[in-house]
Motif scaffolding. Structure first.
Motif, PDB file in Angstrom:
ATOM      1  N   PRO A 242      -1.737   5.025   3.630  1.00  0.00           N
ATOM      2  CA  PRO A 242      -2.506   4.883   2.386  1.00  0.00           C
ATOM      3  C   PRO A 242      -2.024   5.811   1.274  1.00  0.00           C
ATOM      4  O   PRO A 242      -2.176   5.492   0.091  1.00  0.00           O
ATOM      5  CB  PRO A 242      -3.937   5.221   2.807  1.00  0.00           C
ATOM      6  N   ASP A 243      -1.497   6.978   1.644  1.00  0.00           N
ATOM      7  CA  ASP A 243      -1.041   7.900   0.609  1.00  0.00           C
ATOM      8  C   ASP A 243       0.425   7.689   0.255  1.00  0.00           C
ATOM      9  O   ASP A 243       0.981   8.445  -0.539  1.00  0.00           O
ATOM     10  CB  ASP A 243      -1.281   9.350   1.045  1.00  0.00           C
ATOM     11  N   ARG A 244       1.055   6.713   0.831  1.00  0.00           N
ATOM     12  CA  ARG A 244       2.441   6.409   0.466  1.00  0.00           C
ATOM     13  C   ARG A 244       2.549   4.919   0.169  1.00  0.00           C
ATOM     14  O   ARG A 244       3.123   4.149   0.926  1.00  0.00           O
ATOM     15  CB  ARG A 244       3.391   6.799   1.603  1.00  0.00           C
ATOM     16  N   PRO A 245       1.931   4.490  -0.941  1.00  0.00           N
ATOM     17  CA  PRO A 245       1.837   3.042  -1.195  1.00  0.00           C
ATOM     18  C   PRO A 245       3.179   2.390  -1.530  1.00  0.00           C
ATOM     19  O   PRO A 245       3.281   1.165  -1.497  1.00  0.00           O
ATOM     20  CB  PRO A 245       0.882   2.963  -2.383  1.00  0.00           C
ATOM     21  N   ASN A 246       4.165   3.191  -1.850  1.00  0.00           N
ATOM     22  CA  ASN A 246       5.436   2.585  -2.244  1.00  0.00           C
ATOM     23  C   ASN A 246       6.434   2.510  -1.105  1.00  0.00           C
ATOM     24  O   ASN A 246       7.540   2.022  -1.284  1.00  0.00           O
ATOM     25  CB  ASN A 246       6.048   3.374  -3.412  1.00  0.00           C
ATOM     26  N   ARG A 247       6.044   3.066   0.038  1.00  0.00           N
ATOM     27  CA  ARG A 247       6.973   3.060   1.154  1.00  0.00           C
ATOM     28  C   ARG A 247       6.671   1.859   2.050  1.00  0.00           C
ATOM     29  O   ARG A 247       5.533   1.670   2.488  1.00  0.00           O
ATOM     30  CB  ARG A 247       6.829   4.363   1.947  1.00  0.00           C
ATOM     31  N   ALA A 248       7.675   1.068   2.324  1.00  0.00           N
ATOM     32  CA  ALA A 248       7.484  -0.119   3.142  1.00  0.00           C
ATOM     33  C   ALA A 248       7.113   0.287   4.560  1.00  0.00           C
ATOM     34  O   ALA A 248       7.615   1.272   5.091  1.00  0.00           O
ATOM     35  CB  ALA A 248       8.754  -0.954   3.160  1.00  0.00           C
ATOM     36  N   ALA A 253      -2.664  -1.903   5.146  1.00  0.00           N
ATOM     37  CA  ALA A 253      -2.686  -3.123   4.340  1.00  0.00           C
ATOM     38  C   ALA A 253      -3.290  -2.817   2.978  1.00  0.00           C
ATOM     39  O   ALA A 253      -4.281  -2.105   2.872  1.00  0.00           O
ATOM     40  CB  ALA A 253      -3.518  -4.193   5.053  1.00  0.00           C
ATOM     41  N   ARG A 254      -2.660  -3.339   1.931  1.00  0.00           N
ATOM     42  CA  ARG A 254      -3.176  -3.173   0.573  1.00  0.00           C
ATOM     43  C   ARG A 254      -3.180  -4.533  -0.109  1.00  0.00           C
ATOM     44  O   ARG A 254      -2.344  -5.382   0.171  1.00  0.00           O
ATOM     45  CB  ARG A 254      -2.282  -2.226  -0.226  1.00  0.00           C
ATOM     46  N   CYS A 255      -4.171  -4.685  -0.991  1.00  0.00           N
ATOM     47  CA  CYS A 255      -4.257  -5.953  -1.711  1.00  0.00           C
ATOM     48  C   CYS A 255      -4.462  -5.654  -3.185  1.00  0.00           C
ATOM     49  O   CYS A 255      -4.965  -4.588  -3.554  1.00  0.00           O
ATOM     50  CB  CYS A 255      -5.404  -6.783  -1.157  1.00  0.00           C
ATOM     51  N   THR A 256      -4.116  -6.616  -3.998  1.00  0.00           N
ATOM     52  CA  THR A 256      -4.282  -6.429  -5.448  1.00  0.00           C
ATOM     53  C   THR A 256      -5.753  -6.352  -5.836  1.00  0.00           C
ATOM     54  O   THR A 256      -6.096  -5.844  -6.894  1.00  0.00           O
ATOM     55  CB  THR A 256      -3.617  -7.602  -6.195  1.00  0.00           C
TER      56      THR A 256
END
Ligand SMILES: [Zn+2]
Length: 357
Positions: A242-248, A253-256
């Motif tokens: 959650p604290d690294r949203p740009n790392r694949a 899970a994140r949603c718009t």
């Protein structure tokens, strides 16, 4: 008879067997259990075969059908139930590696043996080594089997206990036949499909005793779409943390729409929604009696906070009839917990520096 055998049990034919030089009697018994209804459930427990944990679950309930909505809405209270077996999983991984090494050793000795004749001085030594490696390999195999069995029954006991405690009348699981290999083959993904099969059988057994139905739903796409907004419209983004949203990654899970949740948990919410909304499509296998829902009825899961638990002080007052707890020897003094808060010792270094040489 042992106390766990109910009085109405029917005895089956006993079996005698020898185990560890002692004679054992296996005395199986059967008890009648009522068949749990597959339809008409309002509260269900959805379980996901996790990438992060062995089982991740969530409880959801079906609200009363509103005007216009045929089947009602699925509402979850946001509790995350997880059965984490990472320690046992790591142990199994080490044992499997050990088993492979022993098998390689045994095969190596077996390949060398035909090259030596019986009178050769090293033949007996090699033969002993081969026999020892074979015995060790068998023992490690048995250890893995026992550990798998214990893990499966422990996980199933956990799952059924969660269903009983939360008042769920049905457990929804992913159908193993439709389960795709997902995520990286790391962590608990090491747990083989064989263990999952054992867990399903154990859950069916324990749930039947508790009068809880077990229904499998299709596993396709459960972790692909958002349980809040996406009924197959927008795919979830999977990230490492959650604290690294740009790392694949695959764990989070994140949603718009703003959803940020554990991947397995989001999948469990979709599973329970498929189960509760698709109850009308439940099919029972006539041969095995297993229930399954093959029709995918998608629906979003809303989050509703469960009623706040009473404060501890109120619960205690209800139980004892007194508003605050007072120790008998201090009756009449200031109400409180009855003793002063101990002073914390001054900060000390846990690892003092070694004295100078
Ligand atoms: Zn969403």
């Amino acid at each position: 008879m042992p106390p766990h055998v109910p009085a109405h049990a029917t005895w089956c034919t006993p079996t005698l067997r020898v185990a560890a030089h002692r004679l054992r009697v296996d005395l199986p018994f059967t008890i009648p259990v009522p068949t749990a209804s597959a339809v008409g459930h309002r509260v269900g427990l959805g379980l996901d075969w996790g990438v992060n944990t062995l089982l991740t679950g969530t409880v959801a309930r079906l609200t009363d059908p509103l005007d216009g909505h045929a089947g009602g809405r699925v509402v979850s209270d946001g509790r995350m139930l997880r059965y984490d077996a990472s320690a046992i999983s790591a142990k199994l991984h080490r044992l499997r590696a050990h088993r492979e090494r022993l098998a390689a050793k045994r095969d190596h000795y077996a390949a060398l043996l035909p090259g030596l004749r019986t009178p050769h001085p090293q033949w007996a030594d090699l033969h002993n080594r081969h026999a020892r490696a074979a015995i060790e390999h068998d023992r490690v195999c048995a250890r893995i089997r026992r550990l798998n069995h214990a893990l499966a029954w422990s996980a199933a006991r956990w799952a059924v206990d969660q269903a009983i405690a939360t008042g769920a009348g049905v457990i929804y699981l992913e159908d193993l036949a439709t389960l795709q290999a997902r995520g990286h083959r790391k962590g608990n993904a090491r747990l083989s499909g064989q263990v999952r099969g054992l867990v399903v059988a154990a859950i069916r057994h324990l749930a039947a005793k508790a009068g809880i139905a077990v229904v499998t739903v299709s596993a396709r796409g459960t972790s692909k779409y958002c349980p809040r907004c996406g009924t197959g419209t927008s795919a979830l983004q999977h990230v490492a943390a959650p604290d690294r949203p740009n790392r694949a990654g695959w764990k989070w899970a994140r949603c718009t729409c703003g959803l940020s949740a554990d991947r397995d948990w989001a999948a469990a919410e979709r599973i329970v929604a498929r189960g509760l909304l698709g109850q009308a499509h439940t099919r029972t296998d006539p041969a095995t009696g297993h229930r399954t829902i093959t029709v995918v009825v998608e629906g979003n899961v809303s989050r509703a906070r469960r009623p706040r638990a009473e404060a501890r002080r109120v619960r205690r007052a209800n139980r004892t009839g007194r508003d605050t707890f007072t120790r008998p020897d201090r009756a009449g003094s200031t109400p409180g917990k009855g003793r002063p808060t101990p002073k914390r010792p001054a900060h000390q270094s846990h690892r003092p520096c070694p004295p100078p040489a």
